[in-house]
Design a protein around this motif. Structure first.
Motif, mmCIF file in Angstrom:
data_model
loop_
_atom_site.group_PDB
_atom_site.id
_atom_site.type_symbol
_atom_site.label_atom_id
_atom_site.label_comp_id
_atom_site.label_asym_id
_atom_site.label_seq_id
_atom_site.Cartn_x
_atom_site.Cartn_y
_atom_site.Cartn_z
ATOM 1 N N PRO A 62 -31.605 92.250 69.517
ATOM 2 C CA PRO A 62 -32.246 93.081 70.553
ATOM 3 C C PRO A 62 -31.314 94.098 71.195
ATOM 4 O O PRO A 62 -31.785 95.131 71.686
ATOM 5 N N PHE A 63 -30.000 93.837 71.213
ATOM 6 C CA PHE A 63 -29.089 94.798 71.829
ATOM 7 C C PHE A 63 -29.029 96.113 71.051
ATOM 8 O O PHE A 63 -28.528 97.109 71.577
ATOM 9 N N LEU A 64 -29.532 96.136 69.820
ATOM 10 C CA LEU A 64 -29.548 97.361 69.024
ATOM 11 C C LEU A 64 -30.907 98.055 69.067
ATOM 12 O O LEU A 64 -31.083 99.082 68.412
ATOM 13 N N ASP A 65 -31.856 97.510 69.813
ATOM 14 C CA ASP A 65 -33.167 98.154 69.957
ATOM 15 C C ASP A 65 -33.038 99.468 70.718
ATOM 16 O O ASP A 65 -32.179 99.621 71.591
ATOM 17 N N ASN A 66 -33.935 100.392 70.427
ATOM 18 C CA ASN A 66 -33.905 101.696 71.098
ATOM 19 C C ASN A 66 -33.950 101.568 72.612
ATOM 20 O O ASN A 66 -33.166 102.193 73.339
ATOM 21 N N GLN A 67 -34.892 100.775 73.115
ATOM 22 C CA GLN A 67 -35.071 100.698 74.556
ATOM 23 C C GLN A 67 -33.880 100.048 75.248
ATOM 24 O O GLN A 67 -33.512 100.430 76.361
ATOM 25 N N VAL A 68 -33.256 99.085 74.598
ATOM 26 C CA VAL A 68 -32.074 98.442 75.183
ATOM 27 C C VAL A 68 -30.887 99.404 75.162
ATOM 28 O O VAL A 68 -30.127 99.498 76.134
ATOM 29 N N VAL A 69 -30.727 100.134 74.069
ATOM 30 C CA VAL A 69 -29.649 101.115 73.994
ATOM 31 C C VAL A 69 -29.809 102.171 75.075
ATOM 32 O O VAL A 69 -28.846 102.550 75.763
ATOM 33 N N LEU A 70 -31.029 102.666 75.269
ATOM 34 C CA LEU A 70 -31.274 103.661 76.315
ATOM 35 C C LEU A 70 -30.979 103.101 77.699
ATOM 36 O O LEU A 70 -30.373 103.779 78.545
#
Length: 696
Positions: free
Chosen positions: A550-558
């Motif tokens: 999950p840390f590489l998901d778009n929303q988490v990265v943003l």
């Protein structure tokens, strides 16, 4: 390996001499047909491929885990029809979206680079895929030795790698960009919000930014929990090892027999290493409403897996502390804790002869069998904490960003922490001034000058800063640059370094000033880590298992990018942010020492693995393909391997990159068959043929 593939033909239709209609990917599922077909290839689950239509000429296909409903997908599709591509990337989860509006196709990559998109010119149009090797097969590409040299010399430098791949003619869409196809022509466009280069992006208050990280992580975990549960095929599937449970075996329970057959447990699980990232995901997944565990309401606890390396660092105080933290976290009644103990057979560099061919080389290949033993005891859907350090921690170059923002007082705490990390040495009084001076130099160095300096260092073989740093200060000082050689550069030949130096010099001349040093270096490091995570997924793949990061998901990265630099650079920032995330989710009772790093553990295991596998490694470099390509000298690498095993201060990551690249080339040479079938399918494995030419 799972991938999608399609192509966009010319506006007037297929060329009269083109037989592209008779070319089909092997084992593919057709999602829509001509003139711009799309296929899903591999063992996709039914819920991992979704198609939503707005009208006969407008549709979207989503591959992977996406938390959007069909109505939300339809709204995003209509927004993308008007050019708002960012709406296709705004949903929780990790996925690839392909939107078709008439003859216009839009394929979105992700922000980190864990779900890349590749493209190439073919049959008068453009073919695209989420794997590079099938496209290389399609156009009968040869190896790009220059790209392999850049990958070894400067793996974190986008200026050296560009948009290339190890296959000539196959290009990569940069992270944060989308591939737009119209009648066979291609265009790369960014879907990220643009900010002024003169000043930093507007920064949120620390509390508001941390709340955003918590919401993004909770949504990412919830998207996985909301997906249908999956159980491995009891018969093992076609061609799969194992089969039905053979029944009682002395000394083996059902879980042991299942792991021995090579199948994960049903339901959802997570890594539990004792670190902050894996512990956060395990506690969030166990604490959210619902049933995270197994099927039919049985064993509803989340399966938490801890790996105990008895050969590399068993019994060491720091390792025992990690295991104790994992046991304390696992006291949660919704967690079922499993400890996987292993000896020398699970050290890095063990069983290098095994393993599948990955799409690209990556340093994680040398430890694939080690991780596969841990994942075999996991669940069908398994959370891993990969990417947390890259999205949450502050790259040392962000100190220069603070100076550009005239926030000098915020440098006090990080440089003081560096001085304390080195102990009470007599020279520690000068450490704050030394770090400040290096950060100021970087802030005043233009982008082009920084890239040119890195090119000169390659030509001059100046790698003094690239050795294993004796202290945290030395490591930080070495990272305070626009670009620097990678850890494997010291072992490359002069010809290979000269070619990479030319690449850097060209980039310094043609590229405009882009962004700020800290932000740019952090994004490059994230992209490199995401690429290796993708290689890790393929190399350590367990049948019927999905890894979720999950840390590489778009929303988490943003959400993590919205964290202020002043918060990022504080000592222990990652642990404090994740502690606040858990506290906001109602989880406050964490064990003492939670958030401690584990670099010592990793280095000790790598050195133990080098000693245990030295004979195999020396044999691997008796006549290496890397030497045939002119990238290394075999005797130099063999000498370095022996020295590192004996404890010499050499960069272990650089050796892992050399070994994994050589291993990848040999697996490519041993490959049989292609990814395509049909009367007009490519008749030879051009990439492998290129490797064979290197060996002649």
């Amino acid at each position: 390996m799972r991938w999608l593939v399609g192509w966009s033909s010319t506006a007037t239709g297929p060329d009269p001499i083109d037989d592209s209609r008779t070319v089909l990917p092997v084992g593919a599922q057709l999602l829509w047909g001509e003139p711009d077909p799309l296929w899903a290839v591999g063992d996709w689950r039914p819920d991992e491929v979704r198609i939503v239509k707005a009208d006969p000429e407008t549709r979207i296909a989503v591959f992977g885990v996406c938390g959007a409903t069909d109505d939300q997908l339809r709204v995003g599709l209509l927004a993308a029809r008007g050019g708002a591509l960012r709406h296709l990337t705004a949903w929780p989860g990790s996925y690839t979206a392909v939107a078709q509006v008439g003859r216009r196709l839009t394929v979105t990559g992700d922000l980190a680079g864990a779900r890349p998109v590749f493209h190439t010119r073919w049959a008068g149009g453009t073919a695209y895929a989420t794997a590079a090797l099938p496209l290389a097969d399609l156009i009968e590409a040869s190896l790009d030795v220059g790209h392999l040299a850049a990958l070894l010399a400067c793996p974190d430098a986008p200026e050296a790698l560009g948009t290339g791949t190890p296959y000539t003619g196959v290009r990569r869409v940069p992270p944060g960009h989308a591939l737009v196809l119209r009648g066979g022509s291609s265009e790369i466009t960014s879907y990220e919000q643009a900010h002024s280069l003169a000043v930093s992006a507007p920064q949120l208050a620390p509390e508001q930014a941390v709340d955003g990280v918590r919401e993004a992580l909770v949504d990412a975990v919830r998207a996985r929990l909301a997906a249908p549960r999956h159980a491995p095929d009891p018969h093992g599937g076609p061609g799969a090892p194992g089969g039905l449970d053979p029944g009682p075996v002395p000394g083996m329970g059902p879980e042991d027999r299942r792991a021995a057959r090579g199948a994960p447990a049903p339901g959802i699980g997570a890594d539990l290493s004792g670190g902050s990232a894996s512990g956060t995901l395990a506690l969030l997944a166990a604490g959210l409403p619902g049933q995270p565990g197994r099927l039919n309401g049985q064993g509803e606890r989340l399966l938490a897996v801890t790996f105990n390396d008895r050969a590399g660092n068993g019994g060491q105080p720091y390792r025992e502390a990690e295991l104790e933290r994992a046991r304390s976290i696992a006291d949660n009644p919704r967690l079922h804790h499993v400890v996987v103990a292993a000896g020398e057979e699970a050290l890095p560099y063990a069983d290098l002869g095994k393993g599948p061919l990955t799409d690209e080389p990556g340093p994680s290949m040398v430890a694939a069998e080690r991780h596969r033993r841990r994942l075999l005891s996991g669940s069908a859907d398994h959370f891993v904490g990969h990417g947390a350090r890259q999205v949450l921690d502050a790259h040392p170059a962000r100190l220069a960003d603070l100076l550009l923002d005239r926030r000098r007082r915020h440098l006090l705490r990080p440089v003081t922490a560096l001085a304390k990390a080195d102990g009470a040495a007599s020279h520690s009084v000068f450490i704050p001034f030394t770090v400040y001076r290096a950060a100021r130099k970087l802030a005043r160095t233009p982008y082009g000058a920084g890239i040119s300096a890195a090119a000169a260092r390659l030509l001059g073989r100046e790698f003094t800063d690239e050795t294993v740093a004796g202290s945290a200060v030395e490591a930080s000082l070495a990272a305070l640059t626009w670009c620097r050689p990678g850890p494997a550069a010291r072992w490359l030949t002069g010809e290979a370094l000269a070619e990479v130096s030319v690449r850097l010099s060209d980039a310094a001349l043609r590229s405009p000033a882009v962004g700020r040093p800290g932000e740019r270096r952090a994004r490059a490091a994230l992209a490199r880590h995401a690429t290796d995570h993708r290689v890790f997924e393929q190399a350590a793949e367990v049948r019927n298992q999905r890894l979720h990061a999950p840390f590489l998901d778009n929303q988490v990265v943003l959400a993590c990018r919205a964290l202020p630099d002043t918060l990022r650079v504080q000592p222990g920032a990652r642990a404090s942010v994740l502690r606040a995330v858990l506290s906001g989710a109602g989880i406050r009772d964490l064990p003492p020492g939670w958030g401690a790093t584990s670099h010592v553990t990793h280095a000790a295991a790598v050195r133990a693995g080098l000693r245990a596998s030295m004979e195999d490694l020396v044999r691997l470099f008796d006549a290496p393909l890397l030497a045939d390509a002119g990238l290394v000298e075999a005797r130099v690498v063999r000498k370095a391997l022996r020295a590192a095993a004996e404890g010499a201060p050499l960069p272990l990551d650089g050796l892992a990159e050399l070994v994994s690249t050589e291993l990848w080339l040999r697996r490519l040479l041993a490959r049989r068959g292609t990814c395509w079938t049909g009367t007009a399918a490519p008749r030879q494995r051009a990439v492998s043929t290129g490797v064979e030419r290197l060996a002649l």
